[in-house]
Design a protein around this motif. Structure first.
Motif, short mmCIF file in Angstrom:
data_model
loop_
_atom_site.label_atom_id
_atom_site.label_comp_id
_atom_site.label_asym_id
_atom_site.label_seq_id
_atom_site.Cartn_x
_atom_site.Cartn_y
_atom_site.Cartn_z
N LEU A 1 1.65 2.51 -12.70
CA LEU A 1 0.99 1.30 -12.22
C LEU A 1 0.66 0.43 -13.42
O LEU A 1 0.12 0.91 -14.41
CB LEU A 1 -0.28 1.68 -11.46
CG LEU A 1 -1.16 0.55 -10.97
CD1 LEU A 1 -0.41 -0.31 -9.96
CD2 LEU A 1 -2.43 1.12 -10.35
N LEU B 1 2.41 1.85 -3.40
CA LEU B 1 1.43 2.38 -4.36
C LEU B 1 1.17 3.87 -4.14
O LEU B 1 1.12 4.65 -5.09
CB LEU B 1 0.13 1.59 -4.29
CG LEU B 1 0.20 0.19 -4.88
CD1 LEU B 1 -1.06 -0.59 -4.54
CD2 LEU B 1 0.41 0.25 -6.37
N LEU C 1 4.87 -2.08 -10.71
CA LEU C 1 5.21 -0.69 -10.97
C LEU C 1 6.32 -0.68 -12.01
O LEU C 1 7.29 -1.43 -11.89
CB LEU C 1 5.66 0.01 -9.69
CG LEU C 1 4.63 0.05 -8.57
CD1 LEU C 1 5.24 0.60 -7.29
CD2 LEU C 1 3.42 0.88 -8.99
N TRP D 1 7.02 6.56 -11.74
CA TRP D 1 6.47 5.21 -11.75
C TRP D 1 5.08 5.19 -12.36
O TRP D 1 4.31 6.13 -12.22
CB TRP D 1 6.40 4.67 -10.32
CG TRP D 1 7.75 4.54 -9.71
CD1 TRP D 1 8.36 5.42 -8.87
CD2 TRP D 1 8.67 3.48 -9.94
NE1 TRP D 1 9.61 4.96 -8.55
CE2 TRP D 1 9.82 3.77 -9.19
CE3 TRP D 1 8.64 2.31 -10.70
CZ2 TRP D 1 10.94 2.94 -9.19
CZ3 TRP D 1 9.74 1.47 -10.68
CH2 TRP D 1 10.87 1.79 -9.93
N LEU E 1 2.28 6.52 -7.09
CA LEU E 1 1.22 7.28 -7.76
C LEU E 1 1.18 8.75 -7.33
O LEU E 1 0.34 9.51 -7.79
CB LEU E 1 -0.14 6.62 -7.51
CG LEU E 1 -0.27 5.22 -8.10
CD1 LEU E 1 -1.59 4.60 -7.68
CD2 LEU E 1 -0.13 5.24 -9.61
N ILE F 1 -6.74 1.77 0.08
CA ILE F 1 -6.18 0.71 -0.76
C ILE F 1 -6.28 -0.61 -0.01
O ILE F 1 -5.80 -0.74 1.10
CB ILE F 1 -4.71 1.01 -1.12
CG1 ILE F 1 -4.61 2.34 -1.89
CG2 ILE F 1 -4.12 -0.13 -1.94
CD1 ILE F 1 -3.18 2.81 -2.10
N VAL G 1 0.99 -6.54 -7.76
CA VAL G 1 0.88 -5.28 -8.49
C VAL G 1 2.27 -4.97 -9.03
O VAL G 1 3.28 -5.25 -8.37
CB VAL G 1 0.34 -4.13 -7.61
CG1 VAL G 1 1.29 -3.79 -6.48
CG2 VAL G 1 0.02 -2.90 -8.45
N ARG H 1 0.84 -1.21 0.00
CA ARG H 1 0.00 0.00 0.00
C ARG H 1 0.87 1.25 0.00
O ARG H 1 0.62 2.20 -0.75
CB ARG H 1 -0.91 0.01 1.23
CG ARG H 1 -1.99 -1.05 1.16
CD ARG H 1 -2.62 -1.35 2.49
NE ARG H 1 -3.31 -0.24 3.09
CZ ARG H 1 -3.79 -0.25 4.33
NH1 ARG H 1 -3.63 -1.31 5.10
NH2 ARG H 1 -4.44 0.78 4.80
N TYR I 1 -3.77 6.03 1.45
CA TYR I 1 -3.27 4.75 1.98
C TYR I 1 -4.42 3.94 2.58
O TYR I 1 -4.49 2.73 2.41
CB TYR I 1 -2.20 5.04 3.03
CG TYR I 1 -1.67 3.84 3.75
CD1 TYR I 1 -0.59 3.13 3.26
CD2 TYR I 1 -2.25 3.41 4.95
CE1 TYR I 1 -0.09 2.02 3.94
CE2 TYR I 1 -1.75 2.30 5.63
CZ TYR I 1 -0.68 1.62 5.11
OH TYR I 1 -0.20 0.52 5.78
#
Length: 195
Positions: A185, A152, A176, A183, A156, A166, A174, A149, A163
């Motif tokens: 996703l 991510l 990246l 980055w 992003l 998610i 996942v 989490r 946070y």
């Protein structure tokens, strides 16, 4: 130049309601069963040039069970929860309700005496940004769902409060793609259906 970092959320060591902050318990039987069920989808990730895991027993066991032989990365450890370590969220709330409310509302706060959410996200992001960059490099990292989490949110460039929105399930993945603060996703289909 870019690289691909695929995060695999560690298999579980307890029911979701019994999850504890900085849980150091090994995989439970349900966790082992889940690893065996999804192995056909996740074993191919062992072809990654670099394979890492967070220092928790369940992350190491998940990576080993999938044939990754991962290197432990201290930067991928769970958030330092200070005096709440080992508590469930409910237990922390029962003991220090206003402190838990403050922690949930302000990503810079650390009323538990550990690491703030913002510091945790930054630490995980710092690890992500310092991976070796070679065109086409592939990395797999088995980590706690909280670490995924945090990665991510960082990748992003989302607000830290996102946070909490998610949901990372055990053994989900996942990817990246990018490098050093840039980055994207990447969602990919798996060959087998998972529950």
């Amino acid at each position: 130049m870019h690289l691909r970092v695929t995060f695999v959320a560690a298999a579980r060591s307890s029911s979701l309601l019994a999850e504890r902050f900085e849980d150091d318990r090994p995989l439970d039987q349900a966790g082992w069963d889940e690893v065996q069920r999804v192995a056909p989808d996740l074993v191919p990730l062992a072809a990654a040039e670099l394979r890492y895991c967070s220092p928790t027993p369940r992350s190491r066991a998940t990576g080993d069970a999938l044939g990754y032989a991962p290197l432990v990365q201290p930067a991928l450890r769970d958030c330092d929860m200070g005096r709440w370590r080992g508590f469930t969220l409910g237990e922390a709330m029962a003991r220090e309700p206003s402190a838990v409310d403050a922690w949930l509302a302000d990503p810079r706060s650390a009323p538990h005496g550990g690491e703030s959410l913002l510091a945790f996200i930054s630490r995980v992001g710092g690890w992500l940004d310092t991976r070796p960059v070679e065109d086409g490099s592939r990395i797999v990292a088995v980590a706690e769902p909280s670490v995924v989490r945090a990665a991510l949110v960082y990748a992003l460039r989302a607000q830290p409060s996102s946070y909490w929105n998610i949901d990372v399930r055990p053994l989900s993945t996942v990817t990246l793609a990018g490098h050093g603060g840039r980055w994207n996703l990447r969602l990919e289909a798996l060959s087998h259906q998972r529950v």
